[in-house]
Design an enzyme around this catalytic site. Structure first.
Site, short mmCIF file in Angstrom:
data_model
loop_
_atom_site.label_atom_id
_atom_site.label_comp_id
_atom_site.label_asym_id
_atom_site.label_seq_id
_atom_site.Cartn_x
_atom_site.Cartn_y
_atom_site.Cartn_z
N CYS A 48 -5.56 11.37 -33.80
CA CYS A 48 -6.83 11.31 -34.53
C CYS A 48 -6.62 11.24 -36.05
CB CYS A 48 -7.67 12.53 -34.24
SG CYS A 48 -7.95 12.80 -32.50
N ARG A 78 -1.55 5.38 -36.20
CA ARG A 78 -1.31 6.66 -35.54
C ARG A 78 -1.75 6.66 -34.09
NH1 ARG A 78 -0.97 10.96 -39.38
NH2 ARG A 78 -2.00 12.35 -37.93
N TRP A 108 -8.48 10.05 -30.63
CA TRP A 108 -7.55 9.85 -29.52
C TRP A 108 -7.97 10.86 -28.46
CZ3 TRP A 108 -3.23 12.53 -27.29
CH2 TRP A 108 -2.35 11.71 -26.58
N ASN A 160 -9.85 16.93 -36.07
CA ASN A 160 -8.57 16.67 -35.41
C ASN A 160 -8.08 17.99 -34.82
OD1 ASN A 160 -8.64 14.12 -36.42
ND2 ASN A 160 -6.92 14.37 -37.83
N GLY A 161 -7.44 17.93 -33.66
CA GLY A 161 -6.91 19.16 -33.07
C GLY A 161 -7.64 19.49 -31.78
N GLU A 213 17.37 6.70 -25.83
CA GLU A 213 16.48 6.16 -26.86
C GLU A 213 16.16 4.68 -26.57
OE1 GLU A 213 14.56 7.25 -28.99
OE2 GLU A 213 14.24 5.61 -30.39
N LYS A 267 12.42 3.20 -26.03
CA LYS A 267 11.86 2.07 -26.80
C LYS A 267 11.28 1.04 -25.85
CE LYS A 267 11.52 3.32 -29.93
NZ LYS A 267 11.94 4.60 -30.30
N GLU A 327 8.06 2.33 -24.19
CA GLU A 327 6.96 2.50 -25.15
C GLU A 327 6.27 1.19 -25.47
OE1 GLU A 327 7.80 6.08 -28.32
OE2 GLU A 327 9.15 4.38 -28.43
N HIS A 340 25.13 9.46 -8.12
CA HIS A 340 24.36 10.59 -7.59
C HIS A 340 22.88 10.28 -7.47
CE1 HIS A 340 27.97 12.97 -7.80
NE2 HIS A 340 28.12 12.60 -9.06
N LYS A 353 1.25 7.85 -33.13
CA LYS A 353 2.41 7.98 -34.02
C LYS A 353 2.70 9.44 -34.30
CE LYS A 353 5.54 6.50 -36.82
NZ LYS A 353 6.75 6.06 -36.11
C1 G6P Z 1 5.24 10.55 -30.88
C2 G6P Z 1 5.71 9.24 -31.49
C3 G6P Z 1 7.22 9.13 -31.36
C4 G6P Z 1 7.89 10.34 -31.99
C5 G6P Z 1 7.34 11.66 -31.44
C6 G6P Z 1 7.80 12.84 -32.27
O1 G6P Z 1 5.47 10.54 -29.52
O2 G6P Z 1 5.10 8.15 -30.84
O3 G6P Z 1 7.67 7.96 -32.01
O4 G6P Z 1 9.26 10.28 -31.75
O5 G6P Z 1 5.92 11.65 -31.48
O6 G6P Z 1 7.26 12.72 -33.55
P1 G6P Z 1 7.89 13.33 -34.85
O7 G6P Z 1 6.95 12.89 -35.96
O8 G6P Z 1 7.90 14.81 -34.68
O9 G6P Z 1 9.25 12.77 -35.00
#
Ligand code: G6P
Length: 609
Positions: A2, A27, A75, A99-100, A482, A486, A489, A505, A604
């Site tokens: 948000c 975001r 959101w 927000n929150g 990672e 990616k 995502e 396994h 984000k």
């Molecule tokens: C969200 C974002 C990710 C990020 C994660 C942690 O899931 O989409 O890209 O890695 O939050 O965020 P931070 O700001 O704590 O690295």
């Protein structure tokens, strides 16, 4: 997640608010809304499900004139994305954005319904606006009503409120969700992220936990959690350090992938001597604190957690210090023993991730020797609340899928490894070798980026696939994790990662010609073992895509695609092998036509649990 924007000015504010929301789009959100007070017609709102552009169309069709307003991107948490759940929420002449998450919303709803309030939405937020309205009826003062209402709230909030009966002011409050005041000339603004206000000002005052502020065109006043008047510092933002446009690139993500050589150079600047890491960069107190550290506990979420997983191999392997790594959402709710002289390290791009922040706050009540934040955002809550911090210097990262923030986190973690290792197993010659590798790193990343065309060709093999398996061994296992993150995502392909030794396994059962298997294979001591694992895949008809050191001795054959990666020193290999995996997921997402910078359902900055 948000976003909040607010303005109290002497000019029309709806275009300013809309531009602010656009700047927060990265975001992640699923609906948007705005309320503005017009001197002629009072309070009016517009809302739209979907993108901010839908709200812009609604405003074009039916403008909102007025000089005081608030706006929001939502959101969904409580209640689906819909116009009635979108913020602002209203109660009489009062409008509020939030927000929150309000944890005691059910009890508050019951109480307010008992007082005769009717709810228009399913949100937890609506309870706040009715509560404020309720107290406003008693004291006819918005500030007092907000101060009173927040004492009833359990949970997290960043909120902003306007009232048509007091049209020349806005009241905002923060607890667990960031808010900043943007200072103009004869006008003031508020936002959940200063980026939203860069088009109107470069001067900002960050609210602290528990602060409540009253903002008017010519002044603002702040009270702390104990209701004492306080003055918050005004910071001037360096414009050159912040450029949030795509430039020549089609997507922010691609721009951010290509920025990696320059941002890594920046994140090393002033921190590397010719033979030594300059640990003073961690702050004046750093040497004193780090020399007594015997254990490290890393806590983070998402991509930042993967950076922590890589660091575990470095901190144990190079520094010789025991290191644990845990996702913040688990760490904060688990009983555990704190080892003696443990440094708690949080890693976060945003510095506002709710679980990571809660983990830090929990750690502060426990017996940790000190806390250190590795973070990309100056003035974020995580940075301000930690004993030490190491900024990653990646500049604003707009793509939801983290790229340059990850590699700069890895750089910071190498610096930390050296800073701690010095008091343990790392000798001068080893430090000198690491420093040499770091000096070479930016150019090696540029060289690796030149594999882009080959990787783009390779991506065709993935566009029709529904699953993918990423393999690595040792420190390359978190790199594979990672890579899988990616791909899922931004292309929505189901991707898993495994340490290659675990293949037998379970995951081997999934391998067939429809399951591409991606492996990262530097020329390290585990190479021969990895090769055997990959043969197990080939023998079962699996299609293999291997990113391998030039000297690793792989040869292309049917079912085995190779991309040769520059030969690099062990310590920087995780950074180098991350690059092709970022490019691969980007090109696959392009083929699949997904929203690369704002993938569905993701945010984000995750500022709620
Ligand atoms: C969200 C974002 C990710 C990020 C994660 C942690 O899931 O989409 O890209 O890695 O939050 O965020 P931070 O700001 O704590 O690295």
């Amino acid at each position: 997640m948000c976003g909040i924007v607010g303005a109290v000015a002497q000019r029309e504010v709806s275009a300013i608010l809309l531009e602010g929301l656009r700047r927060l789009e990265y975001r992640g959100y699923d609906s948007a809304g705005m309320s503005v007070i017009s001197p002629q017609s009072g309070l009016a709102s517009r809302k739209a499900v979907g993108k901010v552009s839908a709200l812009a169309s609604a405003l074009e069709a039916s403008p909102l004139p007025g000089t005081t307003g608030i706006a929001h991107t939502r959101w969904a948490t409580h209640g689906q994305p819909s116009e009635r759940n979108a913020h602002p929420h209203l109660s009489g002449d009062i409008a509020l954005v939030h927000n929150g998450i309000i944890e005691n919303h059910a009890a508050l709803r019951e109480r307010l319904e008992g007082l005769g309030y009717r709810f228009a939405s399913e949100t937890d937020t609506e309870t706040i606006v009715h509560l404020i309205h309720h107290y406003y009826q008693q004291q006819r003062d918005l500030l007092g009503a907000v101060k009173h209402a927040v004492t009833d709230l359990e949970g997290a909030y960043g909120l902003a409120v306007i009232n048509a009966e007091q049209p020349d002011r806005l009241v905002c409050a923060r607890k667990g969700s960031p808010l900043v005041i943007g200072i103009g000339i004869g006008e003031n603004f508020i936002a959940s992220d200063h980026l939203a206000l860069r088009q109107v000002t470069d001067r900002f005052a960050y609210l602290e936990e528990g602060d409540i502020a009253e903002v008017a065109p010519g002044h603002f006043r702040v009270w702390n959690a104990d209701d004492e008047p306080v003055v918050r510092d005004v910071n001037q933002i360096d414009t050159a350090a912040e450029s949030a446009d795509k430039g020549q690139y089609r997507h922010f993500m691609l721009k951010e992938i290509y920025e990696q050589p320059s941002v890594i150079r920046r994140s090393l600047a002033g921190r590397l001597g010719s033979r030594k890491v300059l640990t003073e960069a961690l702050g004046a107190k750093a040497g004193e604190i780090l020399k007594n550290i015997e254990n490290v506990q890393i806590v983070a979420c998402g991509t930042s957690y993967h950076a922590g997983m890589v660091a575990k191999y470095w901190i144990e392997g190079f520094a010789g210090v025991p290191c644990r790594v845990e996702v913040a959402s688990e760490f904060r709710y688990r009983k555990f023993k704190v080892q003696q002289n443990t440094l708690l390290v949080t890693i976060s791009q945003s510095g506002e991730t709710a679980d990571t922040l809660a983990a830090l706050r929990l750690a502060q009540t426990l017996d940790y020797a000190a806390t250190l934040a590795i973070c990309n955002v100056n003035q974020s809550s995580l940075v301000r609340e930690s004993d030490l911090f190491l900024m990653t210097e990646a500049g604003p990262e707009i793509g939801v899928a983290s790229t340059k923030a990850f590699t700069t986190q890895l750089v910071a973690l190498i610096l930390l490894t050296v800073a701690i290792g010095r008091y343990h197993d790392l000798d001068e010659a080893e430090e000198e070798a690491i420093v040499k590798s770091l000096h070479a790193l930016p150019d090696l990343i540029t060289e690796t980026l030149s594999l882009d065309d080959d990787i783009k060709k390779m991506s065709n093999a993935f566009a029709e696939k529904h699953h993918a398996l990423f393999l690595g061994r040792g420190v390359q296992w978190p790199v594979a994790m990672e890579g899988a993150l990616k791909l899922k995502e931004i292309s929505y392909i189901h991707a898993e990662s495994y340490p290659a030794g675990e293949l037998k396994h379970g995951p081997l059962a999934l391998v067939d010609s429809d399951m591409p298997v991606i492996a990262v294979a530097p020329n390290d001591e585990l190479l021969e073992k990895l090769k055997s694992n990959l043969q197990e895949v080939q023998a079962r008809g699996g299609q293999l895509f291997v990113f391998a050191d030039k000297a690793a001795g792989f040869e292309e054959s049917p079912g085995l695609d190779i991309i040769a990666v520059p030969h690099v020193d062990e310590i920087i290999a995780p950074l180098i092998y991350t690059i092709p995996l970022q490019l691969l997921s980007y090109h696959v997402a392009i083929l699949k036509g997904t929203d690369v910078d704002q993938p569905r359902n993701l945010a984000k900055s995750v500022t709620v649990e």
